[in-house]
Motif scaffolding. Structure first.
Motif, PDB file in Angstrom:
ATOM      1  N   ASP A   1       3.441  28.688 -32.129  1.00  0.00           N
ATOM      2  CA  ASP A   1       2.429  29.627 -31.653  1.00  0.00           C
ATOM      3  C   ASP A   1       3.066  30.952 -31.260  1.00  0.00           C
ATOM      4  N   SER A   2       4.299  30.856 -30.773  1.00  0.00           N
ATOM      5  CA  SER A   2       4.970  32.087 -30.355  1.00  0.00           C
ATOM      6  C   SER A   2       5.853  32.603 -31.471  1.00  0.00           C
ATOM      7  N   PRO A   3       5.497  33.748 -32.038  1.00  0.00           N
ATOM      8  CA  PRO A   3       6.343  34.283 -33.105  1.00  0.00           C
ATOM      9  C   PRO A   3       7.748  34.581 -32.620  1.00  0.00           C
ATOM     10  N   HIS A   4       7.895  34.890 -31.322  1.00  0.00           N
ATOM     11  CA  HIS A   4       9.231  35.174 -30.778  1.00  0.00           C
ATOM     12  C   HIS A   4      10.076  33.916 -30.804  1.00  0.00           C
ATOM     13  N   LEU A   5       9.476  32.804 -30.372  1.00  0.00           N
ATOM     14  CA  LEU A   5      10.237  31.561 -30.313  1.00  0.00           C
ATOM     15  C   LEU A   5      10.680  31.139 -31.711  1.00  0.00           C
ATOM     16  N   TRP A   6       9.738  31.174 -32.662  1.00  0.00           N
ATOM     17  CA  TRP A   6      10.148  30.697 -33.985  1.00  0.00           C
ATOM     18  C   TRP A   6      11.150  31.631 -34.642  1.00  0.00           C
ATOM     19  N   PHE A   7      11.079  32.919 -34.369  1.00  0.00           N
ATOM     20  CA  PHE A   7      12.082  33.845 -34.887  1.00  0.00           C
ATOM     21  C   PHE A   7      13.469  33.458 -34.376  1.00  0.00           C
ATOM     22  N   TRP A   8      13.576  33.177 -33.078  1.00  0.00           N
ATOM     23  CA  TRP A   8      14.892  32.878 -32.515  1.00  0.00           C
ATOM     24  C   TRP A   8      15.411  31.503 -32.902  1.00  0.00           C
ATOM     25  N   VAL A   9      14.468  30.559 -33.158  1.00  0.00           N
ATOM     26  CA  VAL A   9      14.927  29.260 -33.646  1.00  0.00           C
ATOM     27  C   VAL A   9      15.641  29.438 -34.991  1.00  0.00           C
ATOM     28  N   PHE A  10      15.098  30.290 -35.845  1.00  0.00           N
ATOM     29  CA  PHE A  10      15.686  30.500 -37.161  1.00  0.00           C
ATOM     30  C   PHE A  10      16.899  31.433 -37.120  1.00  0.00           C
ATOM     31  N   VAL A  11      16.759  32.553 -36.426  1.00  0.00           N
ATOM     32  CA  VAL A  11      17.787  33.590 -36.484  1.00  0.00           C
ATOM     33  C   VAL A  11      18.820  33.444 -35.362  1.00  0.00           C
ATOM     34  N   GLY A  12      18.411  32.761 -34.273  1.00  0.00           N
ATOM     35  CA  GLY A  12      19.262  32.653 -33.084  1.00  0.00           C
ATOM     36  C   GLY A  12      20.671  32.139 -33.335  1.00  0.00           C
ATOM     37  N   PRO A  13      20.824  30.997 -34.028  1.00  0.00           N
ATOM     38  CA  PRO A  13      22.192  30.476 -34.218  1.00  0.00           C
ATOM     39  C   PRO A  13      23.110  31.490 -34.877  1.00  0.00           C
ATOM     40  N   PHE A  14      22.593  32.175 -35.891  1.00  0.00           N
ATOM     41  CA  PHE A  14      23.437  33.163 -36.582  1.00  0.00           C
ATOM     42  C   PHE A  14      23.795  34.319 -35.655  1.00  0.00           C
ATOM     43  N   VAL A  15      22.789  34.850 -34.965  1.00  0.00           N
ATOM     44  CA  VAL A  15      23.046  36.002 -34.096  1.00  0.00           C
ATOM     45  C   VAL A  15      23.992  35.624 -32.962  1.00  0.00           C
ATOM     46  N   ALA A  16      23.820  34.429 -32.407  1.00  0.00           N
ATOM     47  CA  ALA A  16      24.706  33.986 -31.323  1.00  0.00           C
ATOM     48  C   ALA A  16      26.152  33.932 -31.817  1.00  0.00           C
ATOM     49  N   GLY A  17      26.347  33.348 -33.000  1.00  0.00           N
ATOM     50  CA  GLY A  17      27.696  33.261 -33.559  1.00  0.00           C
ATOM     51  C   GLY A  17      28.283  34.629 -33.849  1.00  0.00           C
ATOM     52  N   LEU A  18      27.419  35.498 -34.346  1.00  0.00           N
ATOM     53  CA  LEU A  18      27.865  36.857 -34.654  1.00  0.00           C
ATOM     54  C   LEU A  18      28.327  37.562 -33.377  1.00  0.00           C
ATOM     55  N   LEU A  19      27.568  37.376 -32.309  1.00  0.00           N
ATOM     56  CA  LEU A  19      27.938  38.005 -31.035  1.00  0.00           C
ATOM     57  C   LEU A  19      29.259  37.452 -30.543  1.00  0.00           C
ATOM     58  N   VAL A  20      29.384  36.118 -30.553  1.00  0.00           N
ATOM     59  CA  VAL A  20      30.578  35.497 -29.974  1.00  0.00           C
ATOM     60  C   VAL A  20      31.818  35.771 -30.822  1.00  0.00           C
TER      61      VAL A  20
END
Lengths: 277, 325
Positions: free
Chosen positions: B30-49
């Motif tokens: 229901d939350s477009p923000h949540l589903w965006f981060w479920v998909f993109v989050g792992p990559f962005v987190a790794g990129l940051l770290v």
């Protein structure tokens, strides 16, 4: 295009010469691997073919006490397979999210990723080494695998590909009440194997052939990858040329086999990586 | 985005789908923000770290005296920077890589495009030629460097190139140890051409196959064939591919390390010439001195130079504009 008969044979001539030039290094690799050490260094003139092909070189190269070829090939295999699978999962999901999400900042996140794409990973090896060594990951598989999992290029290519993926297929699933994850797993993934295979091949080749990062991180012999092992032949005091070429030939076997069986697929994959859109 | 499609479909079909929105299965989606981060989050987190934080850490280290330590205490300001910029070896490494890029990028571009046009133009043996030129993609820089250094350009009369030159009456050349003239460039440049031309040829081949045939037919009626057809039809049609290829070539050129290191290094050393920045930084930061302060300052300088190059190229070729589409 209309080409004259003369133009056509000139074209074949140029291509033929180029093809021979492109094959010469492979011939040299094979020649070196099948020669005795004497034939390579002991004489002062060039020989085109080893007079007595040394097939035993192939087995001997695994019993070299200073270069652990078997161990380092196993390391490389574990690293390349793990990285390939995880890059597909991480970048595939990220690419899909970036291509389909409606959140406003999706484009901003995308530009951040493109920006890191422009900074070559190799320039960050000093800071990355500092990071990984302070985590205590030097000479570990973790240190060799994990920092290489976040490939901006793969994510970029997946996003471009998913932008062109037909939305109608997904909408049918949406109407049936499937969420984004189910739509992705049940509709998008099964219809994207060709492209996924292309990225997999490129990632696998890149990982198997990687040199700088494994050289920096694989400090203990037990953590050497196949490329690091090979390079020790080069920098060694006395070079064992035939051993070196044999090891190099053996190191290429996994990729050559892959090329032999997947050639058509790989080329088709490279062609559709979306760079041409 | 899917919402309008669902509601739009409801009136035409029968009732049941109206119950769907209330079903408990639709939670996080229901939350477009949540589903965006479920998909993109792992990559962005790794990129940051693993990319962004190391870069920031490196900037911080570059202001400290950090020999053999990654937790330095002695702040030195821009001292590392001025030392690196004043270091003639570092400056010459920058010159080396600018020269290398200035040569290898256009040469690879022309050769891979030329081969693609030739291969595309033949009727028979297309698959064969494509495979032969593409095959080196499977080879690593380490292996290729070995072949070049020890067989092809071996410095004695027993090297292959020297042998062939001997037939023509030329004296053998010590390819890697002569500085005047700098023969080692020929060795370094041909390794890279052999390894990367085929890959870019395949990209161009794919683009060539998509050029509409009618364009050539129309041009032929106007008398444009051969070079003219290439100049006014083929080349403009390849614009998007050319842009991407140029960018990839430039990024690849900046990464120059593997073949330089493996072609030229010796036991515990590297000759003072043909030393690209990464080789130099590798020796400073990870050699005996483990000087992370100087190494980081050098990496920051290099990153800035690359960013400027990339921006310039983006300006010239308009790569940023295309992505917004």
């Amino acid at each position: 295009m209309i080409a004259s008969r003369g133009g056509r044979s000139a074209r074949y001539l140029v291509l033929g010469v180029a093809a021979v030039l492109f094959l010469v290094p492979f011939y040299l690799l094979l020649r070196g691997a099948l020669s005795t050490e004497q034939q390579l260094v002991g004489i002062d003139h060039w020989t085109w073919f080893p007079t007595h092909p040394q097939w035993s070189n192939l087995g001997d190269t695994f019993h070299n006490s200073t270069v652990p070829l078997g161990r380092s090939m196993l390391n490389s295999l574990v690293i390349a397979v793990t990285q390939t699978v995880l890059v597909l999962v991480i970048s595939g999901m990220a690419g899909y999210g970036l291509a389909r999400s409606t959140v406003r900042y999706a484009n901003a996140v995308f530009y951040l990723i493109v920006a890191t794409l422009l900074i070559p990973a190799a320039v960050t090896f000093v800071p990355s080494f500092v990071m990984v060594s302070s985590l205590g990951w030097v000479s570990t598989l973790r240190g060799l695998i994990i920092p290489g999992l976040f490939q901006s290029l793969a994510t970029f290519l997946f996003r471009q590909y998913f932008l062109g993926f037909p939305k109608e297929l997904e909408e049918a699933a949406r109407i049936d009440g499937a969420g984004p994850m189910r739509t992705f797993l049940a509709i998008v993934v099964p219809n994207s194997w060709g492209f996924t295979a292309a990225i997999a091949t490129i990632t696998f080749i890149g990982s198997w052939n990687a040199f700088l990062w494994p050289l920096v991180i694989g400090q203990d012999q037990s953590a050497w990858t196949v490329q690091v092992s090979l390079s020790t032949y080069i920098t060694a005091q006395s070079v064992d040329l035939s051993g070196m070429f044999t090891a190099a030939l053996v190191s290429m076997v996994p990729l050559l086999l892959m090329f032999l069986f997947l050639q058509r697929w790989i080329v088709a994959g490279v062609e559709q990586t979306g760079i041409n859109e | 985005m899917a919402e309008p499609a669902v509601t739009g479909a409801v009136p035409s079909t029968v009732g049941p789908s109206a119950a769907r929105p209330a079903s408990p299965r639709r939670k996080w989606t229901d939350s477009p923000h949540l589903w965006f981060w479920v998909f993109v989050g792992p990559f962005v987190a790794g990129l940051l770290v693993f990319i962004v934080i190391p870069i920031l850490w490196s900037v911080w280290l570059s202001f400290y005296d950090a020999r053999n330590t990654v937790t330095p205490t002695h702040f030195v300001g821009f001292e590392n920077y001025s030392r690196m910029l004043g270091d003639s070896a570092f400056r010459s490494s920058l010159v080396t890589f600018v020269l290398f890029a200035a040569f290898i990028v256009p040469t690879t571009f022309v050769l891979s495009l030329g081969l693609a046009v030739l291969v595309n133009g033949v009727k028979r043996g297309k698959a064969f030629f494509r495979s032969v030129f593409f095959l080196p993609t499977a080879c690593s820089y380490v292996v290729a460097a070995m072949i070049w250094r020890h067989s092809l350009f071996g410095g004695t009369a027993a090297g292959m190139v020297n042998t062939v030159m001997g037939w023509l009456g030329a004296a053998p050349i010590a390819w890697l140890s002569v500085v005047h003239p700098p023969w080692y460039w020929l060795v370094l440049v041909t390794v890279r051409l052999w390894l990367q031309v085929g890959f870019f040829m395949v990209l161009f081949l794919a683009a060539l196959q998509r050029v509409p045939q009618q364009l050539y037919e129309a041009a032929a009626l106007d008398g444009a064939t051969g070079w003219k057809a290439f100049r006014y039809i083929t080349f403009p049609q390849l614009r998007a591919t050319s842009t991407a290829v140029l960018m990839l070539l430039l990024v690849n050129a900046f990464q120059a390390f593997d073949e330089f290191y493996n072609v030229l290094s010796t036991t515990g050393g590297y000759p003072p010439y043909a030393r690209p920045p990464l080789v130099y930084l590798f020796n400073i930061a990870l050699g005996n001195g483990q000087d992370f302060g100087d190494g980081s300052a050098g990496a920051v300088i290099l990153t800035l130079i690359i960013a400027i190059f990339a921006l310039l190229q983006g300006r010239l070729t308009g790569i940023g504009r295309r992505d917004t589409a």
